[in-house]
Scaffold this motif. Sequence first.
Motif, PDB file in Angstrom:
ATOM      1  N   GLY A  55     -34.857  69.229 -18.083  1.00 61.96           N
ATOM      2  CA  GLY A  55     -34.722  70.586 -17.564  1.00 61.96           C
ATOM      3  C   GLY A  55     -35.777  71.571 -18.007  1.00 61.96           C
ATOM      4  N   GLY A  56     -36.436  71.318 -19.144  1.00 66.55           N
ATOM      5  CA  GLY A  56     -37.397  72.287 -19.647  1.00 66.55           C
ATOM      6  C   GLY A  56     -38.805  72.084 -19.126  1.00 66.55           C
ATOM      7  N   HIS A  67     -46.450  73.920 -31.587  1.00 61.68           N
ATOM      8  CA  HIS A  67     -45.778  72.844 -32.329  1.00 61.68           C
ATOM      9  C   HIS A  67     -46.606  71.577 -32.243  1.00 61.68           C
ATOM     10  CE1 HIS A  67     -41.602  74.741 -32.155  1.00 61.68           C
ATOM     11  NE2 HIS A  67     -42.310  75.476 -31.330  1.00 61.68           N
ATOM     12  N   ASN A 119     -40.732  69.280 -26.533  1.00 64.37           N
ATOM     13  CA  ASN A 119     -39.772  70.199 -27.129  1.00 64.37           C
ATOM     14  C   ASN A 119     -38.339  69.695 -27.038  1.00 64.37           C
ATOM     15  OD1 ASN A 119     -38.652  72.758 -28.027  1.00 64.37           O
ATOM     16  ND2 ASN A 119     -38.079  73.030 -25.894  1.00 64.37           N
ATOM     17  N   PHE A 162     -37.961  65.395 -30.069  1.00 66.29           N
ATOM     18  CA  PHE A 162     -38.909  65.210 -31.176  1.00 66.29           C
ATOM     19  C   PHE A 162     -38.150  65.071 -32.477  1.00 66.29           C
ATOM     20  CE2 PHE A 162     -38.853  69.408 -33.266  1.00 66.29           C
ATOM     21  CZ  PHE A 162     -38.226  70.175 -32.325  1.00 66.29           C
ATOM     22  N   ASN A 169     -37.420  66.418 -35.750  1.00 69.21           N
ATOM     23  CA  ASN A 169     -37.653  67.718 -36.375  1.00 69.21           C
ATOM     24  C   ASN A 169     -37.845  67.636 -37.881  1.00 69.21           C
ATOM     25  OD1 ASN A 169     -34.991  67.438 -37.285  1.00 69.21           O
ATOM     26  ND2 ASN A 169     -34.187  68.534 -35.503  1.00 69.21           N
ATOM     27  N   ARG A 221     -46.680  77.802 -26.105  1.00 72.17           N
ATOM     28  CA  ARG A 221     -46.132  78.569 -24.983  1.00 72.17           C
ATOM     29  C   ARG A 221     -46.426  80.053 -25.161  1.00 72.17           C
ATOM     30  NH1 ARG A 221     -39.584  78.466 -26.044  1.00 72.17           N
ATOM     31  NH2 ARG A 221     -39.671  78.718 -28.280  1.00 72.17           N
ATOM     32  N   TYR A 267     -41.973  78.240 -20.650  1.00 70.87           N
ATOM     33  CA  TYR A 267     -42.222  76.802 -20.591  1.00 70.87           C
ATOM     34  C   TYR A 267     -43.367  76.443 -21.549  1.00 70.87           C
ATOM     35  CZ  TYR A 267     -39.753  76.698 -16.060  1.00 70.87           C
ATOM     36  OH  TYR A 267     -38.833  76.778 -15.057  1.00 70.87           O
ATOM     37  N   TYR A 268     -43.324  75.230 -22.064  1.00 70.13           N
ATOM     38  CA  TYR A 268     -44.405  74.750 -22.931  1.00 70.13           C
ATOM     39  C   TYR A 268     -45.517  74.119 -22.097  1.00 70.13           C
ATOM     40  CZ  TYR A 268     -41.709  75.122 -27.271  1.00 70.13           C
ATOM     41  OH  TYR A 268     -40.998  75.576 -28.361  1.00 70.13           O
TER      42      TYR A 268
END
Lengths: 252, 637
Positions: A52-53, A174, A185, A188, A190, A233, A240-241
């Motif tokens: 979705g991203g 990032h 995003n 990953f 973390n 971003r 969005y990235y």
Amino acid sequence: MKKIFYMIAICIVAVAGSSCSKLDNYPDPTETLTGSVIDAGTNKTLQTENGGGGTRIKLIEISWSDNPTPFYISSMQDGTFNYTKLFAGKNVISAEGAFVPLVQTDASGATIVDKSQTVDIKGTTNVNFSVDPFLRIEWIGEPVLNADGTITASFKFTRGTTDPNFQQDITDVHLFVNSNKFVGNNNFDNRYSPQIDYNGSDANAQVGQTITLTTKGGPLPTKREYFLRVGARTNYGLKYYNYTDVKTVTVP
Amino acid sequence: MKKITYTVLCFLVCWTTACKKLDVPPINIVQDKDVFTSPGGIQAYMARIYSELPIEDFRYSPQRGLNFFWIISPFSAVSGEALSRDQSSAMQENVDESPWGDCYKLIRDVNYFLENMPKYAATYTPAEVNSWMGEARFIRAATYFALVKRYGGVPIVDKVLQFPTSNVDDLNIARSSEEEVYDFIATDLDYAYANLSESNQVGRANKYVAAGFKSRAMLYAGSIAKYNQISLVDAGGKRVCGIPSTKAVTYFKAAYDAALLLENKYSLYKKAWAAGDKDAQYQNYVNLFFDETSPENIFVRQYHYPESVHGYDAYNVPRQLMGANGYSAEVNPTLNFVEMFDGIPKNADGTIKTTTAGKYDLYTNTVDLFANAEPRLRATVILPGDVFKGQSIEIRRGIYTGSSAGGISPLLPAGSTANYPTANIVQSSNASQTPYNLPGGGTMNPAGLSGVFTGDGTAAISGFSVRKLLVPDKPTSEVLENRSDQTWIEMRYAEVLLNRAEAAYELNALGQNDKPYLQDAFTATNQIRERAGATMLASAADLTSVNVIRIERRKELGFENKTWWDMRRWRVADKEQNSTIYRVLMPFYSANDKKYFFDARTDERNSRYTFDVRWYYEQIPNGEIQKSQKLIQNPGY
């Protein structure tokens, strides 16, 4: 008596069962939509994340209604998309993601830019979009495995558009680290992925400069591959990235 | 012949009775005339629509929606005010529990009231009718506010939609712009302010409640105009998400002016307050939430056992006061929250100071670290070792058994997210503990009675437990689910003062100088600080950024289900929650020193919070989208 009863029961089941085989008179959706979202500056596909991203393709099928509910297709991580179960029909197609919007409206709500494409989808239809990303992120050299078991990567980001309306402040960058090739995003580890958060317009001075990030959380577990990617971003819309491509580092 | 006579007679008898008209309203159903012709009927109508008012109270959680008894993933564990064992990430409200449908049902009930009340106006005095009409408009405004703060622009329905007499296409209403919805709310609240009576029953609105809600709604609208970056324009050119930035001044002014209307009508609760007396200030702040006659309460929702109940105490008491249902400590304030307060030792960067020259500071009792803490902090959070219900709430992560010669170095490097080393530390995984033999005699359990346990989350996992809104004298036998009935304070005067301060600050920042806005923001902020026992601002120049007022708001309204909405309207949630681990404070007992030290670290569960930017406009339920082609989804879903 019992026999008759069973006969009747079997008949009822048989009749009921056969009545269920109603034939849908419309064929399965079989048309294919494929294509890419391409960075106009580099002519490469625009990297994004799964789900979705990331970039998604918006289809408005206008063959039966002027005002249909949009249908979305998620792009793959490398910026290409391929969907094989569409109905034939006339569609207005655009894309949403980390780039200057293809459809823009002014303050009064009037559409001032509309780069969506009206396409008849039939058979295999190919649609490409040429876009200006908000940020263009490039690796500088290869990520390096350090003696202490961490990985250091260098990169830079530049503006992908000259339009000042889409040059908002850069908010964060990032270095995403993951143990499989789907990294971004949304996916990953973390424990190891470092990030830089910028305040206000602080990052604008970093545009075009070499930035170096080293994985955090101590030495990475050994005897496996790591997949790295840089994402950054700006403070525009849904933030969005933009991403680099994926680099692989093997930790022996 | 006789037979025929009887037959005719019989027929005639039947005929006469048949004249009785059968088309009468069913007497077992309450009619409009029964409801609208008596004050009791109207009160009953109001009671129901108030009970459905969408406010995030004791029975709300983002996972399970409004008006649900089971609150184990509390709202404050989503906003970063607290940690909870049942909530380990950021989230938007569960779209399956969306209040969308219920809000429109409530709006319909209000519209029905607004259309039918005037038909019975002759029964009452005009003042009564006006007040009820105003009250209904207030409820409609509050309901639209619940929608607009979640979804942006929504369809405005200001009359009873008739089905099936109308065409279905006419019943499909497109979303209005976000600006139009806020303006609609303002109009309703202005009408309510003009028509409502000066006072009303507890739990119902009076004219000042309408003004208070207006200050809240307009502040949201102004913040969105100023800070929002998201836009969604429909095919007709309406901006359903986002407000033009040029409107910020208008909305902040409306918020400011509405807040002024409550001045001298309500006041901060200071019945037990005394200048310079921290204990009195602490007790005053605790009492504030339980005094039914508090002059600070503007709008409340009352509960009463056994017919209208919640379980706030059962879910949130410290572990050592756990009730029979086995719940406790669902809300554990984060160190990030605690560090906002005054009166605790701090490093230059504002974080809590637990070391000197690389060695832990030692304290005889855990509560000593907070000896000078702001009274409001003590009244909001149960600090380790502080007293609640007559007991010292014992919070200890473990016993440090290593050498203390030359001081104790930090257990982990700064910023480490690793587990504590097991060497030199004795800890407990749950409440059945094995006492540790202390050097020099005596024993001590590794962990405190209220935690922290390594394998049992029913303890103070952040090193703190919540105090605000917990009844201070409720016997443990009554600490049960569905057994609490303290009043929910939806709006109190402190919020209105903070609305006023924030609107004034923003107006000043936007270059407005028709009134001394900055000075007014300073005065309002200091009123809050004085009552709280916090450090006072010296002058208006101390308002160096809007964050001073925002932090004040977060401290004052913490755990009152307001902060998450504030983080959203300021558009800071995605910056604050960007792969963020919240911080905790772990008290250890050093066996050799016979003293405590504190380790500030990140959440031991390593729960990361990331706020998805899309959540600034929540997803409209897909079922609603499918009902109407005119309804468009918010961006990104």
